[in-house]
Write a protein that holds these residues in place. Structure first.
Motif, PDB file in Angstrom:
ATOM      1  N   ARG A  41       0.587  -1.310   0.174  1.00  0.00           N
ATOM      2  CA  ARG A  41       0.120  -0.072   0.159  1.00  0.00           C
ATOM      3  C   ARG A  41       0.848   1.315   0.429  1.00  0.00           C
ATOM      4  O   ARG A  41       0.549   2.341  -1.360  1.00  0.00           O
ATOM      5  N   LYS A  42       2.314   1.203   0.506  1.00  0.00           N
ATOM      6  CA  LYS A  42       2.690   2.556   0.951  1.00  0.00           C
ATOM      7  C   LYS A  42       3.980   2.544  -0.397  1.00  0.00           C
ATOM      8  O   LYS A  42       4.376   3.170  -0.317  1.00  0.00           O
ATOM      9  N   GLY A  43       3.766   1.930  -1.029  1.00  0.00           N
ATOM     10  CA  GLY A  43       4.871   1.240  -2.228  1.00  0.00           C
ATOM     11  C   GLY A  43       6.008   1.037  -2.251  1.00  0.00           C
ATOM     12  O   GLY A  43       6.796   1.374  -2.698  1.00  0.00           O
ATOM     13  N   ILE A  44       6.379   0.396  -0.608  1.00  0.00           N
ATOM     14  CA  ILE A  44       7.869  -0.291  -0.184  1.00  0.00           C
ATOM     15  C   ILE A  44       7.911  -1.826  -1.276  1.00  0.00           C
ATOM     16  O   ILE A  44       7.637  -2.257  -1.104  1.00  0.00           O
ATOM     17  N   GLN A  45       9.179  -0.954  -2.268  1.00  0.00           N
ATOM     18  CA  GLN A  45       9.605  -2.599  -2.346  1.00  0.00           C
ATOM     19  C   GLN A  45      10.297  -3.441  -1.326  1.00  0.00           C
ATOM     20  O   GLN A  45      10.749  -3.338  -0.944  1.00  0.00           O
ATOM     21  N   GLU A  46       9.811  -4.516  -1.582  1.00  0.00           N
ATOM     22  CA  GLU A  46      10.847  -5.845  -1.393  1.00  0.00           C
ATOM     23  C   GLU A  46      12.756  -5.217  -0.606  1.00  0.00           C
ATOM     24  O   GLU A  46      13.139  -4.986  -2.230  1.00  0.00           O
ATOM     25  N   ASP A  47      12.976  -6.198  -0.493  1.00  0.00           N
ATOM     26  CA  ASP A  47      14.524  -5.882  -0.252  1.00  0.00           C
ATOM     27  C   ASP A  47      15.153  -6.708  -1.253  1.00  0.00           C
ATOM     28  O   ASP A  47      15.075  -7.272  -2.076  1.00  0.00           O
ATOM     29  N   VAL A  48      15.759  -5.329  -1.995  1.00  0.00           N
ATOM     30  CA  VAL A  48      16.822  -5.760  -2.895  1.00  0.00           C
ATOM     31  C   VAL A  48      18.451  -6.508  -3.054  1.00  0.00           C
ATOM     32  O   VAL A  48      18.820  -5.877  -2.044  1.00  0.00           O
ATOM     33  N   PRO A  49      18.457  -7.770  -2.723  1.00  0.00           N
ATOM     34  CA  PRO A  49      19.801  -7.448  -2.337  1.00  0.00           C
ATOM     35  C   PRO A  49      20.879  -7.991  -2.921  1.00  0.00           C
ATOM     36  O   PRO A  49      20.848  -6.723  -3.702  1.00  0.00           O
ATOM     37  N   GLU A  50      21.850  -7.208  -1.591  1.00  0.00           N
ATOM     38  CA  GLU A  50      22.991  -6.078  -1.794  1.00  0.00           C
ATOM     39  C   GLU A  50      23.749  -7.369  -2.811  1.00  0.00           C
ATOM     40  O   GLU A  50      24.109  -8.877  -2.760  1.00  0.00           O
ATOM     41  N   PRO A  51      24.614  -6.550  -4.031  1.00  0.00           N
ATOM     42  CA  PRO A  51      25.186  -7.406  -4.846  1.00  0.00           C
ATOM     43  C   PRO A  51      27.119  -7.848  -4.258  1.00  0.00           C
ATOM     44  O   PRO A  51      27.300  -7.484  -2.978  1.00  0.00           O
ATOM     45  N   THR A  52      26.795  -9.156  -4.483  1.00  0.00           N
ATOM     46  CA  THR A  52      27.817  -9.532  -4.238  1.00  0.00           C
ATOM     47  C   THR A  52      29.907  -9.107  -3.948  1.00  0.00           C
ATOM     48  O   THR A  52      29.600  -8.129  -5.182  1.00  0.00           O
ATOM     49  N   ASP A  53      30.571  -9.465  -3.038  1.00  0.00           N
ATOM     50  CA  ASP A  53      31.637  -9.272  -3.504  1.00  0.00           C
ATOM     51  C   ASP A  53      32.299  -9.028  -4.743  1.00  0.00           C
ATOM     52  O   ASP A  53      32.811  -8.191  -5.362  1.00  0.00           O
ATOM     53  N   THR A  54      32.059  -9.825  -5.713  1.00  0.00           N
ATOM     54  CA  THR A  54      32.672 -10.764  -7.257  1.00  0.00           C
ATOM     55  C   THR A  54      31.786  -9.637  -7.836  1.00  0.00           C
ATOM     56  O   THR A  54      33.142  -9.612  -8.708  1.00  0.00           O
ATOM     57  N   GLU A  55      30.608 -10.069  -7.587  1.00  0.00           N
ATOM     58  CA  GLU A  55      30.081  -8.705  -8.912  1.00  0.00           C
ATOM     59  C   GLU A  55      30.592  -7.201  -8.758  1.00  0.00           C
ATOM     60  O   GLU A  55      30.185  -6.542 -10.120  1.00  0.00           O
ATOM     61  N   LEU A  56      30.791  -6.568  -7.056  1.00  0.00           N
ATOM     62  CA  LEU A  56      31.152  -5.421  -7.504  1.00  0.00           C
ATOM     63  C   LEU A  56      32.078  -4.933  -8.246  1.00  0.00           C
ATOM     64  O   LEU A  56      32.785  -3.831  -8.729  1.00  0.00           O
ATOM     65  N   LEU A  57      33.125  -6.017  -7.238  1.00  0.00           N
ATOM     66  CA  LEU A  57      35.152  -5.686  -8.071  1.00  0.00           C
ATOM     67  C   LEU A  57      34.582  -6.143  -9.769  1.00  0.00           C
ATOM     68  O   LEU A  57      35.331  -5.356 -10.607  1.00  0.00           O
ATOM     69  N   THR A  58      33.675  -7.201 -10.277  1.00  0.00           N
ATOM     70  CA  THR A  58      33.753  -7.238 -11.641  1.00  0.00           C
ATOM     71  C   THR A  58      33.496  -5.891 -12.438  1.00  0.00           C
ATOM     72  O   THR A  58      33.003  -5.372 -13.452  1.00  0.00           O
ATOM     73  N   GLU A  59      32.008  -4.938 -12.014  1.00  0.00           N
ATOM     74  CA  GLU A  59      31.327  -4.245 -12.137  1.00  0.00           C
ATOM     75  C   GLU A  59      32.882  -2.907 -12.300  1.00  0.00           C
ATOM     76  O   GLU A  59      33.206  -1.709 -13.197  1.00  0.00           O
ATOM     77  N   ILE A  60      33.293  -3.041 -11.151  1.00  0.00           N
ATOM     78  CA  ILE A  60      34.806  -1.606 -10.844  1.00  0.00           C
ATOM     79  C   ILE A  60      35.710  -2.404 -12.181  1.00  0.00           C
ATOM     80  O   ILE A  60      36.206  -1.353 -12.924  1.00  0.00           O
ATOM     81  N   ARG A  61      36.123  -3.573 -12.416  1.00  0.00           N
ATOM     82  CA  ARG A  61      36.953  -3.593 -13.541  1.00  0.00           C
ATOM     83  C   ARG A  61      36.343  -3.171 -15.046  1.00  0.00           C
ATOM     84  O   ARG A  61      36.643  -2.401 -15.971  1.00  0.00           O
ATOM     85  N   ASP A  62      35.590  -3.582 -15.224  1.00  0.00           N
ATOM     86  CA  ASP A  62      34.159  -3.275 -16.168  1.00  0.00           C
ATOM     87  C   ASP A  62      34.315  -1.746 -16.500  1.00  0.00           C
ATOM     88  O   ASP A  62      35.144  -0.753 -17.808  1.00  0.00           O
ATOM     89  N   LEU A  63      34.210  -0.999 -15.578  1.00  0.00           N
ATOM     90  CA  LEU A  63      34.420   0.210 -15.261  1.00  0.00           C
ATOM     91  C   LEU A  63      35.302   1.239 -15.867  1.00  0.00           C
ATOM     92  O   LEU A  63      35.664   1.931 -16.370  1.00  0.00           O
TER      93      LEU A  63
END
Length: 138
Positions: free
Chosen positions: A109-131
């Motif tokens: 009713r309030k429009g609160i989204q379900e908790d989005v899971p935090e990205p893992t360390d590997t996913e964050l490192l991959t994103e940094i590498r790509d950037l």
């Protein structure tokens, strides 16, 4: 100081906890009476009338004031387990499940989204590498 105490007492969690204790105590008495009035006689049918129900008599014939001090009363243990299981099931299905549904409905009713899971360390490192790779190429 009195105002702080009043705020503490009137906080929702304290009031809800007090209500839960009162309801839980009353309900436990009802379940205990139900089990001792209905389940205990059924269990005693399978026990021996010599030892007063369903149990193990370690030394036959020893009684103190009509109570056998050497009786391992299995019926009392089973009764306590049944009281616990019935109480836990009713609390879960009567209180926990409806509160979880109510909370979910409030979030929708309030429009609160379900908790989005935090990205893992590997996913964050991959994103940094790509950037970094994209910055070097530009």
């Amino acid at each position: 100081m009195i105002k702080g105490f009043k705020d503490f007492i009137m906080r929702g969690n304290v009031v809800e906890l007090a209500i839960a204790v009162v309801i839980g105590t009353a309900f436990a008495a009802v379940v205990d009476t139900f089990v001792s009035s209905i389940v205990t006689p059924i269990l005693n049918v399978f026990g021996s009338p010599d030892n007063g129900g369903w149990g193990i008599d370690l030394r036959a014939g020893d009684t103190v004031d009509g109570v056998n001090p050497t009786l391992i009363d299995l019926g009392a243990i089973v009764n306590a387990l049944i009281v616990f299981l019935i109480t836990a099931a009713v609390v879960y299905f009567a209180f926990v499940v409806p509160m979880n549904r109510f909370t979910e409905m409030q979030k929708k009713r309030k429009g609160i989204q379900e908790d989005v899971p935090e990205p893992t360390d590997t996913e964050l490192l991959t994103e940094i590498r790509d950037l970094l790779k994209a910055q070097r190429q530009a």
